[in-house]
Design a protein around this motif. Sequence first.
Motif, short mmCIF file in Angstrom:
data_model
loop_
_atom_site.label_atom_id
_atom_site.label_comp_id
_atom_site.label_asym_id
_atom_site.label_seq_id
_atom_site.Cartn_x
_atom_site.Cartn_y
_atom_site.Cartn_z
N ASP A 152 -8.06 -5.32 16.86
CA ASP A 152 -6.84 -5.02 15.76
C ASP A 152 -7.33 -4.79 14.55
N ALA A 153 -8.39 -5.49 13.77
CA ALA A 153 -8.51 -5.48 12.53
C ALA A 153 -9.37 -4.21 12.07
N GLU A 154 -9.67 -3.32 13.23
CA GLU A 154 -10.41 -2.14 12.86
C GLU A 154 -9.57 -0.93 12.84
N ALA A 155 -8.27 -1.12 12.81
CA ALA A 155 -7.19 0.10 12.97
C ALA A 155 -6.11 -0.41 11.93
N VAL A 156 -6.08 0.21 10.78
CA VAL A 156 -4.79 -0.18 9.90
C VAL A 156 -3.68 0.79 10.13
N ILE A 157 -4.24 2.07 10.66
CA ILE A 157 -3.05 3.01 11.03
C ILE A 157 -3.48 3.43 12.45
N CYS A 158 -2.69 3.90 13.18
CA CYS A 158 -2.40 4.65 14.57
C CYS A 158 -3.80 5.47 14.83
N MET A 159 -4.50 5.36 15.78
CA MET A 159 -5.72 6.02 16.10
C MET A 159 -5.09 7.25 17.02
N HIS A 160 -4.21 7.32 17.27
CA HIS A 160 -3.59 8.68 17.85
C HIS A 160 -3.23 9.88 16.99
N CYS A 161 -2.01 9.29 16.20
CA CYS A 161 -1.47 10.39 15.30
C CYS A 161 -1.88 10.32 13.78
N LYS A 162 -2.60 8.99 13.53
CA LYS A 162 -3.53 9.05 12.36
C LYS A 162 -2.50 8.82 11.02
N LEU A 169 6.51 -5.43 11.61
CA LEU A 169 7.45 -4.76 12.20
C LEU A 169 6.73 -3.75 13.42
N ASN A 170 5.95 -2.95 12.55
CA ASN A 170 5.24 -1.89 13.34
C ASN A 170 4.02 -2.13 13.98
N ASN A 184 3.83 2.58 18.79
CA ASN A 184 4.78 2.52 19.82
C ASN A 184 5.04 3.96 20.30
N PRO A 185 5.29 4.84 19.34
CA PRO A 185 5.61 6.17 19.93
C PRO A 185 4.51 6.92 20.54
N CYS A 186 3.38 6.55 20.13
CA CYS A 186 2.14 7.22 20.62
C CYS A 186 1.54 6.70 21.68
N SER A 187 2.51 5.56 22.32
CA SER A 187 1.76 4.86 23.76
C SER A 187 3.15 4.54 24.55
N ASN A 188 3.91 5.38 24.24
CA ASN A 188 5.41 4.72 25.00
C ASN A 188 5.48 5.39 26.50
N LYS A 189 4.26 5.79 27.02
CA LYS A 189 4.28 6.01 28.45
C LYS A 189 3.31 5.13 29.37
#
Length: 265
Positions: A152-162, A169-170, A184-189
């Motif tokens: 978790d600590a290695e990602a402060v923003i989503c690695m998909h949408c950047k 909350l997010n 969540n929107p980038c992994s809702n499948k």
Amino acid sequence: MVDRLVNSEANARRIQLVESCFGSSGQPLAVPGRVLVGEGVLTKMCRKRAKARQFFLFNDILVYGNILMNRKKYNKQHIIPLEAVKLESLEDDGHFRNGWVIRTSTKSFAVYAATSTEKQEWMAHINKCIEDLLRKSGKKAVEEHAAVWVPDAEAVICMHCKKSQFTVLNRRHHCRKCGAVVCNPCSNKRYLLPHQSSKPLRVCLTCYDSLTRAKVLSSNSGENSFSKDSSGEDDSDDEEDTNRSQQEAHDEAKFYGISEHDDHK
């Protein structure tokens, strides 16, 4: 060497001691032909941070758990069949040294030993047990393994949408196919990954697209292998430790051989 320990009293006592240290929270470990090859503390890279875990190498399984009281009490027992394990050495990176990845079809993670010598001993003994087990069983090594989750600590923003920044909350989520930390929107499948679970698991949109394309190309598109619902993010190994002092210095790993005096009693 391992075969000569099978019926020894020393081996039976060691396995009984491991069982008693896990108590009612663990499964019975004493089965015919099983040998405790070695034991020691390794630092396991968990989702939130690196944590000390007690590991026990048997000739057919790898067992680890949370340390409640050093060499006396453990919980959260995990059992990994060695026939499904593959090891990959890691290069030293800053304060993360002497590490390697333990890959299985359902879960993969990095561990770190206290010294390079311990790393070499652990990897050599595990690989020897895997080699002997596959040779005796006639089975082939597992080819498909789960991805290692990015901490978790290695990602402060989503690695998909950047774009999406993680907050209370997010929440962060992990793609079960590539291990990336995504929103969540980038992994809702969900997609069915048979080697990991009988139920569809959360995957990022990139992996979802590649998996569905591959499925169409293989003419298997008629199966219902995905859903829009999110999968859970629970991982019992990431729960808070009861005793933080177990993160400190620990005894060297111990591996058992025929040279010990009590092996033939």
